[in-house]
Design an enzyme around this catalytic site. Sequence first.
Site, PDB file in Angstrom:
ATOM      1  N   GLU A 120      75.082  20.036  10.551  1.00  0.00           N
ATOM      2  CA  GLU A 120      74.005  20.882  10.052  1.00  0.00           C
ATOM      3  C   GLU A 120      73.518  20.464   8.666  1.00  0.00           C
ATOM      4  O   GLU A 120      72.449  20.912   8.232  1.00  0.00           O
ATOM      5  CB  GLU A 120      74.474  22.338  10.027  1.00  0.00           C
ATOM      6  CG  GLU A 120      74.764  22.871  11.421  1.00  0.00           C
ATOM      7  CD  GLU A 120      75.525  24.185  11.431  1.00  0.00           C
ATOM      8  OE1 GLU A 120      75.489  24.873  12.464  1.00  0.00           O
ATOM      9  OE2 GLU A 120      76.159  24.539  10.413  1.00  0.00           O
TER      10      GLU A 120
ATOM     11  N   GLY B 229      73.639  31.382  19.038  1.00  0.00           N
ATOM     12  CA  GLY B 229      73.422  31.739  20.437  1.00  0.00           C
ATOM     13  C   GLY B 229      72.353  32.807  20.560  1.00  0.00           C
ATOM     14  O   GLY B 229      72.324  33.766  19.787  1.00  0.00           O
TER      15      GLY B 229
ATOM     16  N   GLU C 226      78.455  33.007  10.443  1.00  0.00           N
ATOM     17  CA  GLU C 226      78.476  32.920   8.978  1.00  0.00           C
ATOM     18  C   GLU C 226      77.416  33.744   8.256  1.00  0.00           C
ATOM     19  O   GLU C 226      77.603  34.136   7.100  1.00  0.00           O
ATOM     20  CB  GLU C 226      78.305  31.448   8.515  1.00  0.00           C
ATOM     21  CG  GLU C 226      79.430  30.519   8.865  1.00  0.00           C
ATOM     22  CD  GLU C 226      79.345  29.975  10.290  1.00  0.00           C
ATOM     23  OE1 GLU C 226      80.401  29.665  10.857  1.00  0.00           O
ATOM     24  OE2 GLU C 226      78.214  29.864  10.829  1.00  0.00           O
TER      25      GLU C 226
ATOM     26  N   ASP D 219      72.502  27.678  22.434  1.00  0.00           N
ATOM     27  CA  ASP D 219      73.021  28.179  23.707  1.00  0.00           C
ATOM     28  C   ASP D 219      72.547  29.615  23.895  1.00  0.00           C
ATOM     29  O   ASP D 219      71.933  30.204  23.003  1.00  0.00           O
ATOM     30  CB  ASP D 219      74.551  28.104  23.737  1.00  0.00           C
ATOM     31  CG  ASP D 219      75.188  28.923  22.623  1.00  0.00           C
ATOM     32  OD1 ASP D 219      75.367  30.139  22.816  1.00  0.00           O
ATOM     33  OD2 ASP D 219      75.496  28.362  21.544  1.00  0.00           O
TER      34      ASP D 219
END
Length: 236
Positions: free
Chosen positions: A13, A79, A177, A200
């Site tokens: 990331e 997600g 997070e 996802d």
Amino acid sequence: MQKIGIIGAMEIEVERLKADMTVRREITKARMVFCEGELSGMPVVVVRSGIGKVNAAVCAQILTDEFGADCIMNTGVAGSLDARIDIGDIVISKDVLHHDMDAVNFGYPLGQIPQMEVFSFEADAALASLAEEVCREVNPDIAVYHGRIASGDQFIADKAAKERIISCFGGSCTEMEGAAIAQTSYLNGIPFVILRAISDKADDSASMDYPAFEREAAQHCVRLVEGLLARLAKKQ
């Protein structure tokens, strides 16, 4: 904004951001490597926090105390909680909360942190709005949404867990997070925004989809972060 802290939980990331920036110095604290310099015309500190809310909160506090960051951006993958939001799309935080906070036996609503005056943490509205505008420019092939992000120390990968979060909190996406970074920013009185690319669907297919799409999703966030910084630099 004099210095922006940019946090990603995983190396995937932040690796492109670090490659693209001019690094002036690197400092290791709490086993995290903080890269300070310039990116897209803005003073920044880019760091991989590690996964989970404790790592994220420690990282955000170090950015504030040691580097004087007066704004924090959190970039990464998540997600989807909303059937409209597909893999690859971007969610920009409207507000952020802890879906795994449970003090209901003491009379608090599910998700409420005891003895705190807010239920969720509001992202900086102007920064979130600008991020949405920039995302449409730099990622024209995907959709961008502005909504609630639900965080917990869980990788959500089954339909029942997903439906529980939706039922209790609604929301656009879930990750591990953002709420900790939002809470730390709130306590320090500095603006923040959480930027999430969908990797996802946070359901029974998540364990297969996540590794297949995480890199592509992360790159959508990279383009957004760099575009957003460039726009902020023009406003300086």
